[in-house]
Design an enzyme around this catalytic site. Structure first.
Site, PDB file in Angstrom:
ATOM      1  CD  GLU A  36      69.769 -35.917  30.971  1.00  0.00           C
ATOM      2  OE1 GLU A  36      70.786 -35.834  31.254  1.00  0.00           O
ATOM      3  OE2 GLU A  36      69.304 -36.011  29.750  1.00  0.00           O
ATOM      4  CE1 TYR A  37      67.401 -25.442  31.146  1.00  0.00           C
ATOM      5  CE2 TYR A  37      65.177 -25.729  31.175  1.00  0.00           C
ATOM      6  CZ  TYR A  37      66.129 -24.740  31.356  1.00  0.00           C
ATOM      7  OH  TYR A  37      66.138 -23.432  31.764  1.00  0.00           O
ATOM      8  CB  SER A  83      57.225 -19.847  30.594  1.00  0.00           C
ATOM      9  OG  SER A  83      57.393 -20.987  30.855  1.00  0.00           O
ATOM     10  CG  LEU A  84      52.073 -22.877  30.799  1.00  0.00           C
ATOM     11  CD1 LEU A  84      51.663 -23.860  29.707  1.00  0.00           C
ATOM     12  CD2 LEU A  84      50.868 -22.145  31.589  1.00  0.00           C
ATOM     13  CD  GLU A 115      44.799 -26.053  25.939  1.00  0.00           C
ATOM     14  OE1 GLU A 115      43.604 -25.661  26.373  1.00  0.00           O
ATOM     15  OE2 GLU A 115      45.237 -25.380  25.625  1.00  0.00           O
ATOM     16  CE  LYS A 117      54.662 -27.449  28.564  1.00  0.00           C
ATOM     17  NZ  LYS A 117      55.229 -27.003  27.279  1.00  0.00           N
ATOM     18  CG  ASP A 119      58.253 -30.738  22.484  1.00  0.00           C
ATOM     19  OD1 ASP A 119      58.692 -29.649  22.728  1.00  0.00           O
ATOM     20  OD2 ASP A 119      58.906 -31.651  22.595  1.00  0.00           O
ATOM     21  CD  GLU A 181      53.875 -24.707  21.345  1.00  0.00           C
ATOM     22  OE1 GLU A 181      53.432 -23.314  21.784  1.00  0.00           O
ATOM     23  OE2 GLU A 181      55.234 -24.794  21.860  1.00  0.00           O
ATOM     24  CE1 TYR A 233      49.293 -20.975  23.714  1.00  0.00           C
ATOM     25  CE2 TYR A 233      49.714 -23.156  22.550  1.00  0.00           C
ATOM     26  CZ  TYR A 233      50.114 -21.899  23.131  1.00  0.00           C
ATOM     27  OH  TYR A 233      51.698 -21.578  23.132  1.00  0.00           O
ATOM     28  CE  LYS A 328      57.680 -29.570  30.373  1.00  0.00           C
ATOM     29  NZ  LYS A 328      58.987 -29.691  29.882  1.00  0.00           N
ATOM     30  CB  CYS A 422      93.938 -42.862  23.400  1.00  0.00           C
ATOM     31  SG  CYS A 422      92.987 -42.697  21.945  1.00  0.00           S
ATOM     32  CB  CYS A 425      96.770 -42.505  19.460  1.00  0.00           C
ATOM     33  SG  CYS A 425      96.461 -41.906  20.956  1.00  0.00           S
ATOM     34  CB  CYS A 440      93.188 -39.222  23.791  1.00  0.00           C
ATOM     35  SG  CYS A 440      94.746 -39.456  22.953  1.00  0.00           S
ATOM     36  CB  CYS A 445      95.123 -38.678  19.248  1.00  0.00           C
ATOM     37  SG  CYS A 445      93.942 -40.024  19.071  1.00  0.00           S
TER      38      CYS A 445
HETATM   39  S1  IVH Z   1      49.039 -21.698  27.158  1.00  0.00           S
HETATM   40  C1  IVH Z   1      50.779 -17.606  29.448  1.00  0.00           C
HETATM   41  N1  IVH Z   1      48.635 -24.046  26.108  1.00  0.00           N
HETATM   42  O1  IVH Z   1      54.233 -24.398  26.460  1.00  0.00           O
HETATM   43  C2  IVH Z   1      51.423 -18.964  28.881  1.00  0.00           C
HETATM   44  N2  IVH Z   1      50.817 -23.196  26.168  1.00  0.00           N
HETATM   45  O2  IVH Z   1      56.017 -24.150  28.676  1.00  0.00           O
HETATM   46  C3  IVH Z   1      50.152 -19.413  28.104  1.00  0.00           C
HETATM   47  N3  IVH Z   1      52.414 -24.639  25.020  1.00  0.00           N
HETATM   48  O3  IVH Z   1      54.894 -21.025  26.464  1.00  0.00           O
HETATM   49  C4  IVH Z   1      50.330 -20.916  27.594  1.00  0.00           C
HETATM   50  N4  IVH Z   1      50.983 -26.368  24.365  1.00  0.00           N
HETATM   51  O4  IVH Z   1      54.793 -22.117  24.153  1.00  0.00           O
HETATM   52  C5  IVH Z   1      49.497 -23.136  26.555  1.00  0.00           C
HETATM   53  N5  IVH Z   1      48.067 -25.856  25.115  1.00  0.00           N
HETATM   54  C6  IVH Z   1      48.793 -25.206  25.186  1.00  0.00           C
HETATM   55  C7  IVH Z   1      50.244 -25.070  25.081  1.00  0.00           C
HETATM   56  C8  IVH Z   1      51.155 -24.351  25.341  1.00  0.00           C
HETATM   57  C9  IVH Z   1      52.103 -25.720  24.284  1.00  0.00           C
HETATM   58  C10 IVH Z   1      53.600 -23.995  25.154  1.00  0.00           C
HETATM   59  C11 IVH Z   1      53.714 -22.567  25.109  1.00  0.00           C
HETATM   60  C12 IVH Z   1      54.082 -21.966  26.580  1.00  0.00           C
HETATM   61  C13 IVH Z   1      54.934 -23.153  26.798  1.00  0.00           C
HETATM   62  C14 IVH Z   1      55.086 -23.152  28.473  1.00  0.00           C
END
Ligand code: IVH
Length: 694
Positions: A36-37, A83-84, A115, A117, A119, A181, A233, A328, A422, A425, A440, A445
């Site tokens: 959702e985010y 980030s990605l 590979e 991802k 969490d 991670e 990684y 995702k 309510c 109450c 309410c 209450c």
């Molecule tokens: S590579 C420049 N590989 O997902 C960023 N990230 O949503 C390269 N993450 O910030 C990141 N598994 O914290 C990479 N196999 C993976 C990952 C991974 C989890 C995280 C990581 C990144 C975030 C991005």
């Protein structure tokens, strides 16, 4: 949508995105699923692209989230920690592949890696001359929090790299950095939560949350006990004062993973390669199908261009590399029957419909309740008691009802009308103008009062131990309390006469209540229950405003100038203080001595004569005690209403030092914290020397 509508929607979306980032990264208490985010962030990015002239300053879409926490020192990253780009379907993966090929030139062949991802929580670990030198969280991507001692407790993070580590790099290096991670294995997470529940502690919402909380724990001993894991990684060399140069990089992503393994650092063995979009689709499907067999949570797959030379040509945006893509996985779903819709009344009077479900297995747990958020959502989704419904639990937070299956109705399912009263109450319930929430309207209450008292007593608020839900309900029913200020007026005799209580329990509770004015100012602000103000915002407010009067006078403009406070939160704060009933509530709290003339940020408090030396204070035990074990000392302190923490910080009141106290004593002395020997502790506890002798 016209320009004005777009402007309004942009402001609202941006505030929402900022709020959910704060809940996720700072308060570690996300309210919505990751999916959702992601949808909110995506809508914001699309709207910004359509109206670039309306994007005034740095939007969250151009920044990574910020996990920094002022309790840890911060340090700069050797290179930005980004980030990605996210994607949610194969069409997006195909267009990524097309863009990559276009930018690299039609002739070039591309090898992608795929590979899991993970969490978890991103970490950067630096080794200098082969020795572990620092570990940093992502922070805002440019500076991260230094959590070296905590990361050093992870078994697979070796303190030293093997001899000959330099040989893994093409050119001479002084240092190197591994990024990856940190996570908590599902199995370890389950154990940990079972232990926490047995100990009466709040369980963690999900493994990611537990990981983030653990990494930001001040006691490395406790971090070690939690049993975190890590996979790496990324690996790159550093030269001259920890500088990174693109030229020194290893030739490919696979080469980095091989070098990491050669250095003895853990990497994820689930790695596949693909040459085109069809092969990518195959890899993604295989990984998704294995998702539940893994002992760790993954929320998708990461696709990377393998060659470092090609990566360099594709480059980076301010937020993410242009050579990588996160794919995702869809939130997981299950179908079940909605047995009934019950109503819950919260401390702000908001009436939330809750789905009571036929229990169903979902993502490894059994789900029997789910939130339905509000009436608008119920109507929009046309969800009726008795329906078959689809529930989802993407991030393992609160499961939610995604939709009903109207085709499965037999004609007996009727929509539930919005209640006029309510459920607790029986007084009038209504929506405020411009709000979707049904409330309410009765300020007295019992559900609202109980909710406020529970909040006030909570661990991050007044921390009134011993004041559980059961007793709050009883005191309310007896008419002893209506508001937090009434807690200070409880009578010792009446408490002691309660079944199962006695004088000792009565004293303990009264002492815990009497200690609330001495809580750190930020926790006291949080305890007030100001709408939209969680502990992180309360900490910001505490830093800026030294008293309740100063805070009450703050204008919305002033407040929204502060870090992490957006216009909506600022507005919520000033509206709250403007309310006459809030003024009465604050005056009442003042009359019982809850506010101090000038509230200080938490600092060591000397033990003044006349004060209770144990109740309400935080102790740290160190060294060997002669006459009692540490567990006995802890139990005795806790029984008297004190707290025992694992490490010395500014919040420590007393260090109890036995034989061979070590570094904790030095730290306590440096912070000016009161230090007791064992005899002093016994004197204050009232246990003479001989009594506890073994
Ligand atoms: S590579 C420049 N590989 O997902 C960023 N990230 O949503 C390269 N993450 O910030 C990141 N598994 O914290 C990479 N196999 C993976 C990952 C991974 C989890 C995280 C990581 C990144 C975030 C991005």
């Amino acid at each position: 949508m016209n320009r004005n509508e777009a402007r309004r929607r942009l402001a609202a979306l941006r505030a929402e995105v900022e709020r959910h980032r704060r809940l996720y990264y700072q308060e570690l208490a996300p309210e919505i699923e990751d999916s959702e985010y992601d949808a909110l962030e995506r809508e914001l990015a699309d709207l910004e692209a359509a109206y670039p002239e309306l994007v005034a300053d740095l939007s969250p879409t151009a920044r990574v989230g910020d996990d920094r926490d002022e309790r840890f020192p911060a340090a700069p990253h050797a290179r930005p920690m980004l980030s990605l780009q996210n994607s949610y379907d194969l069409a997006e993966v195909r267009s990524f592949d097309q863009r990559v090929r276009r930018e690299l030139g039609a002739q070039a062949g591309v090898v992608y890696t795929v590979e899991p991802k993970m969490d978890g929580v991103a970490i950067a670990v630096r080794y200098r001359d082969g020795a572990l030198a620092a570990a940093l969280t992502r922070g805002d991507g440019l500076r991260g929090d230094v959590v070296t001692r905590n990361v050093a407790t992870i078994a697979t993070v070796s303190a030293r790299l093997p001899r000959g580590w330099r040989g893994q790099f093409p050119a001479p290096v002084d240092a190197c950095e591994a990024r990856g991670e940190v996570y908590l294995a599902r199995s370890r997470f389950a154990e940990l939560n079972a232990e926490r529940e047995a100990a009466g502690l709040e369980p963690f919402a999900n493994p990611r949350n537990a990981t983030a909380g653990t990494l930001k724990t001040l006691d490395p001993g406790e971090v070690g006990r939690r049993g975190l894991s890590v996979v790496f990684y990324q690996l790159f060399p550093l030269t001259d004062g920890d500088r990174w140069t693109e030229a020194g990089d290893l030739p490919s992503h696979r080469a980095e993973l091989q070098a990491l393994a050669a250095l003895g650092l853990p990497v994820n063995p689930l790695l596949e390669t693909a040459q085109d979009a069809d092969e990518l689709a195959g890899c993604l499907a295989r990984l998704e199908s294995r998702r539940h067999d893994l002992d760790y949570q993954i929320d998708g797959a990461v696709i990377k261009v393998d060659s470092a030379a090609q990566q360099q040509r594709l480059g980076w945006t301010a937020k993410a590399p242009r050579w990588g893509l996160a794919y995702k996985f869809a939130a997981e779903e299950a179908t079940t029957r909605l047995r009934a819709i019950t109503l819950q009344v919260g401390r702000t009077g908001v009436i939330t419909p809750v789905a009571e479900l036929e229990p169903v297995a979902l993502a490894g747990t059994t789900v029997s309740r789910a939130t339905l958020h509000n009436w608008e959502e119920l109507e929009r989704k046309d969800i009726r008691p008795g329906d078959r419904v689809v529930v989802a639990k993407g991030g393992d937070i609160i499961p939610k009802v995604l939709r009903s299956l109207p085709e499965a109705r037999d004609g007996t399912q009727r929509p539930l009308p919005m209640p006029k009263r309510c459920p607790v109450c029986g007084q009038k319930a209504a929506r405020r103008e411009g709000e979707v929430a049904l409330r309410c309207l009765n300020p007295t209450c019992p559900a609202v009062l109980a909710g406020r008292l529970r909040h006030f007593a909570g661990r991050q608020a007044g921390n009134v131990e011993g004041l559980g839900e059961r007793w709050i309900d009883l005191f309310l029913a007896k008419g002893w309390v209506e508001s937090p200020a009434d807690l200070f007026r409880l009578e010792r005799g009446a408490l002691a006469a309660l079944p199962g209580w006695g004088e000792r329990s009565a004293d303990n509770l009264m002492q815990a209540i009497a200690a609330t004015p001495r809580r750190p100012w930020a926790n006291k602000i949080f305890a007030l229950g100001i709408p939209q103000v969680g502990i992180a915002t309360a900490t910001t407010l505490a830093r800026e405003y030294a008293s309740i009067d100063a805070l009450a006078r703050a204008t919305a403009d002033e407040l929204s100038g502060l870090a992490d406070i957006g216009p909506l939160v600022a507005e919520a704060i000033t509206t709250w203080f403007a309310d006459a009933s809030v003024r009465a509530f604050l005056a009442d709290l003042r009359s019982v001595g809850f506010f101090l003339a000038r509230e200080e940020q938490p600092a060591a408090r000397p033990v003044a004569p006349g004060d209770d030396p144990i109740a309400g204070r935080t102790f740290v035990l160190t060294g060997t005690l002669a006459g009692l074990t540490r567990d006995e000392a802890r139990a005795a302190i806790e029984e008297r209403g004190g707290k025992v923490a694992g490490s010395v910080s500014k919040r420590t009141d007393v260090l109890v030092a036995g034989e061979k106290p070590g570094s904790k004593q030095a730290k306590a002395a440096a912070l000016g914290i009161t230090i007791w020997d064992e005899t002093t502790l016994r004197r204050h506890l009232g246990t003479p020397e001989s009594a506890g002798d073994r």
